[in-house]
Motif scaffolding. Structure first.
Motif, PDB file in Angstrom:
ATOM      1  N   ALA A 272       0.854  -1.197   0.000  1.00 32.50           N
ATOM      2  CA  ALA A 272       0.000   0.000   0.000  1.00 32.50           C
ATOM      3  C   ALA A 272       0.884   1.239   0.000  1.00 32.50           C
ATOM      4  O   ALA A 272       1.577   1.499   0.983  1.00 32.50           O
ATOM      5  N   PRO A 273       0.858   2.015  -1.097  1.00 31.82           N
ATOM      6  CA  PRO A 273       1.809   3.128  -1.211  1.00 31.82           C
ATOM      7  C   PRO A 273       1.825   4.063  -0.004  1.00 31.82           C
ATOM      8  O   PRO A 273       2.869   4.385   0.522  1.00 31.82           O
ATOM      9  N   GLU A 274       0.645   4.426   0.476  1.00 27.34           N
ATOM     10  CA  GLU A 274       0.661   5.457   1.527  1.00 27.34           C
ATOM     11  C   GLU A 274       1.329   4.931   2.798  1.00 27.34           C
ATOM     12  O   GLU A 274       2.093   5.654   3.455  1.00 27.34           O
ATOM     13  N   ALA A 275       1.140   3.653   3.097  1.00 30.59           N
ATOM     14  CA  ALA A 275       1.804   3.071   4.270  1.00 30.59           C
ATOM     15  C   ALA A 275       3.314   3.005   4.055  1.00 30.59           C
ATOM     16  O   ALA A 275       4.104   3.261   4.966  1.00 30.59           O
ATOM     17  N   ARG A 276       3.709   2.699   2.837  1.00 25.60           N
ATOM     18  CA  ARG A 276       5.140   2.584   2.539  1.00 25.60           C
ATOM     19  C   ARG A 276       5.835   3.951   2.608  1.00 25.60           C
ATOM     20  O   ARG A 276       6.983   4.057   3.017  1.00 25.60           O
ATOM     21  N   TYR A 277       5.134   5.011   2.173  1.00 25.21           N
ATOM     22  CA  TYR A 277       5.720   6.357   2.285  1.00 25.21           C
ATOM     23  C   TYR A 277       5.841   6.759   3.752  1.00 25.21           C
ATOM     24  O   TYR A 277       6.793   7.407   4.151  1.00 25.21           O
ATOM     25  N   ARG A 278       4.851   6.356   4.551  1.00 25.25           N
ATOM     26  CA  ARG A 278       4.872   6.727   5.960  1.00 25.25           C
ATOM     27  C   ARG A 278       6.041   6.063   6.683  1.00 25.25           C
ATOM     28  O   ARG A 278       6.753   6.701   7.440  1.00 25.25           O
ATOM     29  N   GLU A 279       6.228   4.760   6.406  1.00 18.54           N
ATOM     30  CA  GLU A 279       7.352   4.029   7.026  1.00 18.54           C
ATOM     31  C   GLU A 279       8.676   4.704   6.735  1.00 18.54           C
ATOM     32  O   GLU A 279       9.575   4.748   7.563  1.00 18.54           O
ATOM     33  N   ASP A 280       8.805   5.204   5.513  1.00 19.88           N
ATOM     34  CA  ASP A 280      10.064   5.810   5.105  1.00 19.88           C
ATOM     35  C   ASP A 280       9.806   6.891   4.044  1.00 19.88           C
ATOM     36  O   ASP A 280       9.733   6.606   2.854  1.00 19.88           O
ATOM     37  N   PRO A 281       9.657   8.145   4.513  1.00 16.75           N
ATOM     38  CA  PRO A 281       9.302   9.239   3.582  1.00 16.75           C
ATOM     39  C   PRO A 281      10.354   9.512   2.504  1.00 16.75           C
ATOM     40  O   PRO A 281      10.047  10.180   1.514  1.00 16.75           O
ATOM     41  N   VAL A 282      11.570   8.990   2.684  1.00 22.13           N
ATOM     42  CA  VAL A 282      12.586   9.171   1.644  1.00 22.13           C
ATOM     43  C   VAL A 282      12.110   8.541   0.330  1.00 22.13           C
ATOM     44  O   VAL A 282      12.521   8.949  -0.758  1.00 22.13           O
ATOM     45  N   ARG A 283      11.206   7.586   0.442  1.00 23.25           N
ATOM     46  CA  ARG A 283      10.668   6.957  -0.782  1.00 23.25           C
ATOM     47  C   ARG A 283       9.945   7.970  -1.662  1.00 23.25           C
ATOM     48  O   ARG A 283       9.809   7.767  -2.864  1.00 23.25           O
ATOM     49  N   LEU A 284       9.479   9.077  -1.062  1.00 19.79           N
ATOM     50  CA  LEU A 284       8.841  10.136  -1.864  1.00 19.79           C
ATOM     51  C   LEU A 284       9.848  10.750  -2.830  1.00 19.79           C
ATOM     52  O   LEU A 284       9.510  11.115  -3.953  1.00 19.79           O
ATOM     53  N   LEU A 285      11.076  10.869  -2.367  1.00 17.69           N
ATOM     54  CA  LEU A 285      12.113  11.423  -3.240  1.00 17.69           C
ATOM     55  C   LEU A 285      12.618  10.364  -4.219  1.00 17.69           C
ATOM     56  O   LEU A 285      12.964  10.648  -5.351  1.00 17.69           O
ATOM     57  N   ARG A 286      12.659   9.109  -3.740  1.00 17.90           N
ATOM     58  CA  ARG A 286      13.141   8.034  -4.606  1.00 17.90           C
ATOM     59  C   ARG A 286      12.219   7.845  -5.812  1.00 17.90           C
ATOM     60  O   ARG A 286      12.673   7.622  -6.922  1.00 17.90           O
ATOM     61  N   VAL A 287      10.920   7.917  -5.569  1.00 15.67           N
ATOM     62  CA  VAL A 287       9.983   7.686  -6.667  1.00 15.67           C
ATOM     63  C   VAL A 287      10.203   8.733  -7.772  1.00 15.67           C
ATOM     64  O   VAL A 287      10.221   8.416  -8.968  1.00 15.67           O
ATOM     65  N   VAL A 288      10.437   9.958  -7.357  1.00 15.24           N
ATOM     66  CA  VAL A 288      10.663  11.035  -8.314  1.00 15.24           C
ATOM     67  C   VAL A 288      11.975  10.814  -9.065  1.00 15.24           C
ATOM     68  O   VAL A 288      12.047  10.952 -10.287  1.00 15.24           O
ATOM     69  N   ARG A 289      13.004  10.432  -8.317  1.00 15.50           N
ATOM     70  CA  ARG A 289      14.313  10.231  -8.953  1.00 15.50           C
ATOM     71  C   ARG A 289      14.246   9.116  -9.987  1.00 15.50           C
ATOM     72  O   ARG A 289      14.725   9.275 -11.112  1.00 15.50           O
ATOM     73  N   PHE A 290      13.642   7.989  -9.617  1.00 19.89           N
ATOM     74  CA  PHE A 290      13.608   6.866 -10.566  1.00 19.89           C
ATOM     75  C   PHE A 290      12.751   7.193 -11.789  1.00 19.89           C
ATOM     76  O   PHE A 290      13.109   6.843 -12.907  1.00 19.89           O
ATOM     77  N   ALA A 291      11.610   7.870 -11.549  1.00 21.93           N
ATOM     78  CA  ALA A 291      10.744   8.200 -12.692  1.00 21.93           C
ATOM     79  C   ALA A 291      11.527   9.051 -13.698  1.00 21.93           C
ATOM     80  O   ALA A 291      11.495   8.800 -14.902  1.00 21.93           O
ATOM     81  N   ALA A 292      12.271  10.043 -13.179  1.00 21.99           N
ATOM     82  CA  ALA A 292      13.011  10.931 -14.078  1.00 21.99           C
ATOM     83  C   ALA A 292      14.194  10.218 -14.705  1.00 21.99           C
ATOM     84  O   ALA A 292      14.424  10.304 -15.910  1.00 21.99           O
ATOM     85  N   LYS A 293      14.922   9.471 -13.878  1.00 21.83           N
ATOM     86  CA  LYS A 293      16.143   8.841 -14.365  1.00 21.83           C
ATOM     87  C   LYS A 293      15.843   7.746 -15.397  1.00 21.83           C
ATOM     88  O   LYS A 293      16.533   7.625 -16.407  1.00 21.83           O
ATOM     89  N   LEU A 294      14.797   6.971 -15.124  1.00 23.68           N
ATOM     90  CA  LEU A 294      14.504   5.848 -16.019  1.00 23.68           C
ATOM     91  C   LEU A 294      13.539   6.236 -17.133  1.00 23.68           C
ATOM     92  O   LEU A 294      13.332   5.477 -18.072  1.00 23.68           O
ATOM     93  N   GLY A 295      12.904   7.396 -17.005  1.00 21.38           N
ATOM     94  CA  GLY A 295      11.881   7.783 -17.970  1.00 21.38           C
ATOM     95  C   GLY A 295      10.642   6.910 -17.835  1.00 21.38           C
ATOM     96  O   GLY A 295       9.964   6.614 -18.818  1.00 21.38           O
ATOM     97  N   PHE A 296      10.330   6.474 -16.581  1.00 24.54           N
ATOM     98  CA  PHE A 296       9.166   5.617 -16.334  1.00 24.54           C
ATOM     99  C   PHE A 296       7.963   6.470 -15.920  1.00 24.54           C
ATOM    100  O   PHE A 296       8.120   7.586 -15.422  1.00 24.54           O
ATOM    101  N   THR A 297       6.779   5.902 -16.093  1.00 25.85           N
ATOM    102  CA  THR A 297       5.558   6.559 -15.625  1.00 25.85           C
ATOM    103  C   THR A 297       5.252   6.060 -14.217  1.00 25.85           C
ATOM    104  O   THR A 297       5.361   4.862 -13.946  1.00 25.85           O
ATOM    105  N   ILE A 298       4.866   6.976 -13.333  1.00 23.86           N
ATOM    106  CA  ILE A 298       4.494   6.556 -11.978  1.00 23.86           C
ATOM    107  C   ILE A 298       3.053   6.064 -12.029  1.00 23.86           C
ATOM    108  O   ILE A 298       2.145   6.804 -12.436  1.00 23.86           O
ATOM    109  N   GLU A 299       2.834   4.848 -11.617  1.00 21.51           N
ATOM    110  CA  GLU A 299       1.512   4.237 -11.664  1.00 21.51           C
ATOM    111  C   GLU A 299       0.576   5.045 -10.751  1.00 21.51           C
ATOM    112  O   GLU A 299       1.006   5.548  -9.707  1.00 21.51           O
TER     113      GLU A 299
END
Ligand code: ATP
Ligand code: MG
Length: 457
Positions: free
Chosen positions: A185-212
């Motif tokens: 569950a995304p919201e629970a995973r962000y809460r456990e570790d908010p750094v994932r909010l920055l990671r999702v952005v970095r990977f989307a930009a770096k890989l050119g992926f779409t965030i589901e």
């Protein structure tokens, strides 16, 4: 109750955690990973562990990159051996980390990070008042380790011995459709570790992926949680973001996802200064290019560029208030660095590199007497010169100064003398130097200045 409500508002569904106890296994023909892209050291580490009777796989970003046909920049290994068991098998291995213990195995110049499979649940782990997991060193099974990873494309394991990929969460399909999807569950995973909010952005930009969509929906709402993360971790993640080779794209994504505002003081400065925008864009482009060409990039240079226009602004203000140019520059640098170190935990070495680069800039503008020769001996001349060129390119100073330095650095003795004899086009520097020396004399009062430093320059 509250969690259910948030989920209803966001329209997210919880994935059953038991969905993937057994991985899908792909053979060499199905995944087409090129074994030549593997690090021989990482293969050595997995083999040593396997020979000692343990499970061991290359894991995480390296497998993701290999599947994308990209050479990974570093290799992580996951194993069922405990950190102590890993340490015993290698001559140079160090257990580090508090939040998650990991082992750094040194092989020549290369460092392989070895982690023990984590247990499935962080329910019993100590957390802060916002639900951030503070420490969790419970070990577990491989399928439990997979659930604990952040995105499906980061939760695949590669065994170099059999050349097989173990995929627990549909990572291969997501690689093919270029989708970034949080496990669980995304919201629970962000809460456990908010750094994932920055990671999702970095990977989307770096890989050119779409965030589901379900992974994207909570980002803006949960953004303030980043404030509770220790500054040093935010700094590490920011550095990864800026050094990803897609720094500009990453910053644009941060903005798009509503993550840039009020969270990271550096980004506020960078993204909201109209004057410096051209300079910052050039600097980041330059960094992205260097990284793509495999050239080194120093964090000091990067942060010095990002904050230069803030320094410039304060430098001018101090001079307007009557301060001499050089002390004014140091005061401006202090102020900017103090504001950043508070929240961003800029390491001391980086801050001192930044100060060096800034302090060198006015020296490039003094092209008379011995000054340029002294500057040639500066250990960071090359970086200072690159910085100067960025200033020229952005239109902040006359391009002629950069060209002059290019010529001066390449010239021989006679050539340098000829360049020094050349009058700057507007005669600006000589005039400015005279004015400075006049001002200084008048401040010190008559008779005190007998043509000291200023005269020699
Ligand atoms: P990069 O290419 O930037 O190295 P990476 O995916 O390898 O990307 P790392 O930070 O090196 O990122 O982490 C290695 C792996 O550890 C990730 O692929 C992921 O499986 C897991 N991981 C790292 N950080 C987190 C996190 N905050 N939450 C969950 N899993 C994480
Ligand atoms: Mg990695």
């Amino acid at each position: 109750m509250i969690k259910k409500l948030i989920r209803r508002i966001l329209g997210t569904k919880e994935q059953p955690a038991s969905a993937a106890n057994e991985p899908t296994v792909l053979g060499a023909k199905e995944h087409a990973i090129d074994p030549r892209m593997l690090s021989p050291n990482a293969v050595k580490v997995t083999k040593t562990l396997q020979d000692a009777g343990f499970k061991a796989f290359i894991v995480g970003g390296a497998v993701r990159d290999l599947l994308l046909g990209v050479k990974p920049k570093d290799f992580d290994v996951a194993t069922d051996a405990t950190p102590e068991q890993v340490k015993r098998l290698f001559r140079r291995a160090f257990i580090i980390g508090k939040r998650f213990q990991i082992v750094h195995v040194m092989m020549g110049q290369e460092q392989i990070e070895v982690t023990t499979f984590r247990g499935a649940s962080s329910d019993g782990a100590p957390k802060d008042v916002h639900g951030r997991v503070l420490r969790d060193n419970t070990f577990g099974e491989q399928h439990e380790d997979a659930v604990r990873r952040d995105f499906t494309v980061n939760a695949m394991y590669y065994d170099p011995a059999t050349q097989s990929v173990l995929d627990y969460h549909g990572g291969v399909a997501d690689i093919r459709s270029k989708t970034l999807r949080m496990i669980g569950a995304p919201e629970a995973r962000y809460r456990e570790d908010p750094v994932r909010l920055l990671r999702v952005v970095r990977f989307a930009a770096k890989l050119g992926f779409t965030i589901e969509p379900a992974t994207r929906a909570p980002i803006a709402v949960m953004a303030p949680l980043i404030n509770n993360v220790p500054a040093a971790r935010v700094f590490d993640e920011m550095l990864k973001l800026l050094m990803s080779g897609q720094a500009l794209a990453c910053l644009q994504q941060l903005r798009k996802q509503g993550l840039h505002h009020g969270l990271l003081p550096l980004l506020d400065v960078v993204l909201e200064q109209p004057l410096g925008e051209k300079f910052v864009t050039l600097a980041l482009n330059n960094t992205d290019q260097r990284i793509k060409q495999g050239k080194p990039v120093s964090p000091g240079f990067l942060f010095a560029s990002l904050l230069w226009h803030q320094v410039l602004e304060k430098w001018t203000a101090y001079q307007t208030a009557g301060e001499y140019p050089i002390p004014a520059l140091h005061l401006a640098a202090d102020e900017v660095l103090d504001a950043q170190t508070e929240k961003l935990a800029l390491q001391r070495k980086i801050a001192s590199d930044m100060r060096d680069l800034w302090a060198m800039q006015p020296r490039f503008e003094r092209r008379i007497g011995k000054s340029p020769y002294k500057l040639l001996e500066h250990p960071r001349l090359r970086a200072g010169y690159d910085f100067l060129l960025l200033r020229c390119e952005s239109g902040e100073i006359d391009r002629e100064i950069g060209d002059w330095w290019t010529a001066f650095m390449e010239a021989d003795g006679a050539g340098r003398e000829a360049l020094l004899a050349q009058k700057p086009k507007d005669g600006g520097e000589a005039a400015a130097a005279k004015k400075r020396s006049r001002r200084r004399r008048s401040r010190r009062g008559p008779g005190k200045d007998a043509g000291g430093a200023e005269g020699a320059a």
